[in-house]
Write a protein that holds these residues in place. Structure first.
Motif, short mmCIF file in Angstrom:
data_model
loop_
_atom_site.label_atom_id
_atom_site.label_comp_id
_atom_site.label_asym_id
_atom_site.label_seq_id
_atom_site.Cartn_x
_atom_site.Cartn_y
_atom_site.Cartn_z
N ASP A 1 1.17 -1.38 -0.14
CA ASP A 1 0.02 -0.09 0.01
C ASP A 1 0.94 1.10 0.22
O ASP A 1 1.25 1.42 0.88
CB ASP A 1 -1.06 -0.01 1.28
N LYS B 1 1.46 7.87 -0.01
CA LYS B 1 2.31 7.78 1.71
C LYS B 1 3.15 8.25 2.10
O LYS B 1 4.33 8.70 1.19
CB LYS B 1 1.69 6.51 2.70
N ASN C 1 -1.54 -1.27 -4.15
CA ASN C 1 -2.11 0.15 -4.45
C ASN C 1 -0.67 1.15 -4.45
O ASN C 1 -0.01 1.47 -3.70
CB ASN C 1 -2.62 0.71 -3.25
N ASP D 1 -6.06 6.41 -1.25
CA ASP D 1 -5.31 5.69 0.53
C ASP D 1 -6.44 5.05 1.18
O ASP D 1 -5.81 3.96 1.74
CB ASP D 1 -4.37 6.05 0.95
N ALA D 2 -7.19 4.87 0.99
CA ALA D 2 -8.44 4.66 1.56
C ALA D 2 -9.30 3.37 0.97
O ALA D 2 -10.28 3.30 -0.16
CB ALA D 2 -9.95 5.09 1.87
N GLU D 3 -7.88 2.23 0.20
CA GLU D 3 -8.06 1.21 -0.80
C GLU D 3 -9.13 -0.03 -0.29
O GLU D 3 -9.41 -0.47 -1.38
CB GLU D 3 -6.61 1.11 -2.17
ZN ZN Z 1 -4.26 2.91 2.33
#
Ligand code: ZN
Ligand code: BES
Ligand code: ZN
Length: 498
Positions: A270, A277, A320, A347-349
């Motif tokens: 991620d 991030k 991701n 990022d809210a995957e």
């Molecule tokens: Zn994430």
């Protein structure tokens, strides 16, 4: 490493090491008392002087200098007798095993199954001692040129007086199987994302399935598209690594019994995607498939133990990544459930890929669905590293999971899911958006998942508990914890009354 069982008196066994235990605030009891005499009161002196009080987590390692059949003895502190739990047995067993290994011992005998735990049969004590031992001795050195040299070869469990050897051996095997599968999950988590890709995870699932008689189907990008899993596709768009949707079916329960569906987040790395991030500790995001590892290895354990249940494991797996073809903030995806989702933050995957797996689970008309995911930093903030967040739509299901958490030492703590949180993820342009306000982030994530489920459902957020990076614990080394494997096996049996 192999586990053996004996009914012999521990003080008479010739061995490199003998693990004993002591309760805080008591005088020496059982075999310890006589051994202490032979050792010129070495142990009682340590207790009296306060060097070793028998507190939980303490150990005393003594060389018997040829005075006893055991070359070295370890006394593990188990704290106060009234407060002893199976988790304390696991920890005591883990700490003793590591101390023996570090002292160069190869074979040892453990008496930890002789400690009494209120309300627990001695078989469970033996199982816990084995779990703690095997989990504590785990080392991830696959990728090192120089392997760990000190190794325990055998551990002999002393059976409680009244219990026959075969009866205890069964529990010992069960403990070893559970710990082995948790360790396999740790391997999957610790392997870096260039090795543990979605394809690798799927192949591991297939390998396990073949070995153990599980039915396993893996969907690739084309089938994922054909199945209309638009949310998984959206997350996978930015990655060169092809996505996989892993389906494991173990239907060995009564024909008419509805299956229990387990869903695990299999995000192999991620980066955050376009909503990238920060670099600091991003490497830990190889652990974002810990939920998927838990499901794959729980299915493995269920099959290895021959549990007569109907269980389906579903693992959506992808990376991701940011990139020219990556999904962008503001994009809208339509998932398998038909719900349209505005992707505010790439990022809210996790909730996106899980939503398609949760929707897919409906095809089984399941008794209940339980998902497990490293879903939100907010959950880690709320509960820290010692409990996972527990959410859901059914009180009984939540209670059973909580009990399993207590029994396995993989603690779960209930969080609310009131309708107000659902209001916070309404979108201006689609049915829902994938993030809410900053506060209560673990709950709005759960509220998002709820949009995609029908029937009894629970969600376990392991963002704070799946991976240890600060300091190792009694039986949990740095890295992947392998959380969820023992939990799910306990839960399945608890729910079905097996
Ligand atoms: Zn994430
Ligand atoms: N995989 C992360 C959650 C996570 C954070 C796991 C820390 C383990 C340790 C997840 O995909 C994520 O990035 N969540 C975001 C959501 C936010 C953008 C609403 C988070 O928690 O910051
Ligand atoms: Zn993630």
């Amino acid at each position: 490493m192999k586990f053996l069982v004996t009914t012999r008196k521990p003080e008479t066994i010739k061995t490199e090491g003998l693990a004993l235990f002591h309760f805080e605030g008591e005088s020496l009891a059982g075999p310890l008392k006589d051994m202490d005499k032979t050792l010129n009161s070495k142990i009682s002196k340590a207790v009296k002087s306060g060097v070793f009080e028998g507190k939980q987590g303490q150990i005393l390692l003594i060389d018997s200098l040829g005075k006893l059949p055991a070359e070295k003895i370890i006394v593990a502190g188990l704290g106060k007798r009234d407060a002893v739990t199976l988790e304390i047995i696991r920890r005591g067993a883990g700490i003793s095993a590591k101390a023996f290994r570090d002292a160069g011992v190869k074979n040892f005998v453990t008496t930890l199954a002789l400690a009494e735990v209120k309300g627990a049969q001695s078989g469970l004590l033996a199982q816990s001692a084995v779990e703690g031992t095997k989990l504590a001795l785990y080392v991830f050195d696959q990728l090192k040129s120089e392997k760990q040299k000190k190794k325990i070869e055998s551990v002999t469990v002393v059976s409680p007086d009244s219990v026959s050897e075969p009866a205890i051996a069964k529990h010992v095997r069960r403990g070893a199987t559970l710990a082995q599968n948790a360790c396999l999950a740790r391997d999957l988590i610790n392997l870096p994302s260039n090795i543990a890709t979605p394809t690798y995870l799927a192949n591991e699932a297939k390998k396990a399935a073949k070995e153990l008689g599980i039915k396993c189907t893996v969907l690739g990008p084309k089938e994922i598209e054909k199945n209309k899993m638009g949310a998984l596709m959206a997350v996978a768009k930015g990655s060169y690594e092809p996505a996989r949707f892993i389906i494991m079916e173990w239907m060995k329960g009564p024909k008419k019994q509805k299956p229990i569906a387990l869903v695990g987040k299999g995000l192999t790395f991620d980066t955050g995607g376009i909503s990238i991030k920060p670099a600091d500790r991003m490497e830990e995001m190889k652990s974002d498939m810990s939920g998927g590892a838990a499901v794959i290895c729980a299915m493995r354990a269920i099959a290895a133990l021959g549990i007569k249940a109907n269980v389906v494991g579903l693992v959506p797996s992808t990376e991701n990544m940011p990139g020219g073809s990556a999904v962008k903030p503001g994009d809208v995806a339509t998932g398998l459930s038909g719900v349209t989702m505005e992707i505010i933050n790439t990022d809210a995957e996790g909730r996106l890929i899980l939503s398609d797996a949760l929707a897919y689970a409906k095809r089984y008309d399941p008794d209940c669905v339980v998902d497990i995911a490293t879903l939100t930093g907010a959950c880690a903030v709320a509960l820290g590293g010692f409990a996972s967040g527990l959410f859901g739509t059914d009180d009984e299901l939540i209670e059973q999971l909580k009990e399993s958490g207590e029994a396995t030492g993989e603690r779960l703590w209930p969080m609310p899911l009131w309708p107000e949180y659902e209001d916070q993820i309404r979108s201006e342009v689609a049915d829902v958006k994938n993030v809410g306000p900053r506060w209560g982030g673990a709950i709005t994530a759960a509220a998002f998942l709820k949009k995609h489920v029908a029937g009894k459902w629970a969600h376990i957020d392991i963002a704070g508990t799946a991976y240890v990076s600060d300091k190792p614990r009694s039986y949990i080394p740095l890295g992947g914890v392998g959380l969820g494997v023992r939990l799910f096996v306990d839960f399945i049996e608890r729910r079905l009354g097996l």
